[in-house]
Design an enzyme around this catalytic site. Structure first.
Site, PDB file in Angstrom:
ATOM      1  N   GLY A  72       0.749  -1.251   0.000  1.00 46.26           N
ATOM      2  CA  GLY A  72       0.000   0.000   0.000  1.00 46.26           C
ATOM      3  C   GLY A  72       0.774   1.293   0.000  1.00 46.26           C
ATOM      4  O   GLY A  72       0.211   2.353  -0.292  1.00 46.26           O
ATOM      5  N   CYS A 119      -9.428   4.172 -30.066  1.00 44.37           N
ATOM      6  CA  CYS A 119     -10.731   4.712 -30.478  1.00 44.37           C
ATOM      7  C   CYS A 119     -11.639   4.776 -29.264  1.00 44.37           C
ATOM      8  O   CYS A 119     -12.533   3.943 -29.086  1.00 44.37           O
ATOM      9  CB  CYS A 119     -11.323   3.832 -31.547  1.00 44.37           C
ATOM     10  SG  CYS A 119     -10.310   3.853 -32.998  1.00 44.37           S
TER      11      CYS A 119
END
Ligand code: LLP
Length: 440
Positions: free
Chosen positions: A252, A365
């Site tokens: 973390g 795209c």
């Protein structure tokens, strides 16, 4: 001097005599020419420095086991480097285990995580003598016991718990809060222990595991997490008369992607963690447990950067200037998925000093394929090489073939040396699994 995870650019970054960006003695424009773009680059010096800092920071705690969270970035070379520091690995899939084996790594320091391990994965892990499983739920507990029994094995396990800690990070990468798909909530733990003690004789429970989230800057979260785990260890010890002398607190620790990010160093975090354990031992009258940590991002992220070639541009007067690169969400999905922000620089332009605000778009795209929104760059034009920093974690490992883009190569650099550690995908590889039916 900042530590590796606190510095946006690798510490050796400089502008060389040619006016190009240089990292660890490698001219970035030369790298782009030699290996083509888009390109992932990993600075071995930063990687090793961060690994060494982890080792040093936790060396004060005798019973420490550092496992690299493979999901952040796993290639056989990366695995070999961390293995040379004595680190083990946290894996979550058959694929990750396969890569470790490919690198010649045995599973005696490997932990298997995940919320839905399959039969094949479990059998494979047991067959290769994995150190332990972090069991995520009641279903898995029974499933694993059954498989272990059929294989004549008593398997070491930890139980993953959700400690109910919320830390300030993006919602998608928060994992320690109560409403999470991962782990036993504390109220379900007793049933698990009952089953292990009375029915599941092929499981050997050694400890508890938790992971509270990723890209964390607050050390207090880790302190609180450890208090929750230790108070549970004490409660279970008193209620069931079992000894749990192992504790895995997950990963973390955050890194600096931009100037606004201010992560603590691993030394600061280690001090808080060790203090939390000392306090917990005193408060709950426990012996010091074996401590497992599973850092991913902080071990690899700052060592990585990506090189792209700039192509087309689009100017919408009074609105925005877009410039497009030859990669995008296929090699770095984090901006589209988490609104992640990065720092970047043109690698081949010291002289012009005509900074302008542009938005860097990928070539997919997809309107959301924006890599860097409103970033200041030095007169970016077609043919320039763009360097995006801190792409070592969760970019290659989350890359895709969307739009049938080929996955980039990865190069390891070290003091002027540069070597491919992952080859660029080829067009043949794109179709190698396609089956063309006779009847078509
Ligand atoms: N241990 C467990 C059980 C985990 O789930 C994770 C990360 C780690 C350790 C390592 O955490 P780290 O030290 O890397 O923060 N794809 C997201 C990050 C997802 C993290 C998933 N679990 C991103 O790109 O930000």
């Amino acid at each position: 001097m900042p530590y590796v995870n606190q510095s946006i650019k690798p510490l050796s970054t400089r502008v060389n005599e040619k006016g190009n960006l240089e990292i660890s003695g490698c001219d970035l424009v030369d790298l782009a020419n030699k290996f083509s773009t888009p390109l992932y680059v990993l600075d071995e010096v930063s990687l090793r420095q961060m690994a060494q800092d982890y080792k040093n920071a936790f060396s004060k705690y005798e019973k420490i086991k550092i496992l690299f969270a493979s999901k952040a970035l796993l290639t056989s070379s990366v695995a070999k480097i961390f293995s040379s520091f004595g680190f083990g690995f946290d894996v979550v899939s058959l694929g990750e285990m396969h890569i470790l084996l490919n690198a010649g790594i045995t599973f005696d320091k490997v932990s298997f995580n995940g919320n839905n391990k399959t039969y094949d994965e479990i059998v494979y892990a047991i067959n290769h003598n994995i150190d332990h499983f972090s069991v995520d739920n009641l279903y898995e507990l029974g499933f694993l016991n059954k498989i272990a029994k059929s294989m004549g094995k008593v398997q070491k396990i930890h139980l993953r718990i959700t400690p109910g800690i919320e830390c300030h990070t993006h919602e998608y990468i928060q994992t320690g809060q109560l409403d999470s798909k991962f782990g036993f909530d504390l109220s379900a733990l007793d049933e698990a222990i009952n089953l292990i003690q009375n029915e599941y004789k092929n499981l050997d429970l050694k400890g508890l595991h938790a992971h509270i989230g990723s890209q964390i800057f607050e050390t207090q979260c880790f302190y609180d997490e450890i208090q929750v785990i230790m108070s549970e260890i004490k409660r279970l010890q008193d209620k069931f008369n079992i000894k749990l002398d192992e504790m895995n607190i997950g990963g973390g620790l955050g890194i600096a992607y931009t100037k606004e990010d201010n992560p603590p160093s691993v030394y600061e975090v280690a001090d808080v963690i060790i203090k939390a354990i000392d306090d917990g031992c005193a408060k709950f009258n426990l012996e010091k447990p074996t401590l497992y940590i599973e850092p991913g991002r902080s071990l690899v992220c700052s060592a990585g950067f990506s090189l792209y070639t700039i192509g087309s541009e689009k100017i919408i007067p009074n609105v925005r200037k877009y410039i497009a690169i030859d990669g995008g969400m296929t090699d770095n999905i984090r901006p589209s998925l988490y609104q992640a922000q990065y720092s970047a620089q043109i690698a081949n332009k010291k002289d012009e000093e005509k900074y302008e605000t542009v938005t860097v778009a990928g070539k997919c795209c997809e309107s959301g394929d924006i890599l860097l929104k409103d970033i200041e760059l030095n007169s970016p034009t077609a043919g320039d090489i763009l360097c995006v920093f801190d792409t070592g974690a969760y970019c290659y490992s989350m890359s895709s073939n969307y739009n049938s883009a080929l996955k980039p190569a990865m190069v390891l650099i070290n003091n002027g040396q540069s070597d491919i550690i992952v080859k660029r995908q080829t067009l043949e590889q794109l179709t190698q699994n396609d089956v063309i039916l006779d009847r078509l």
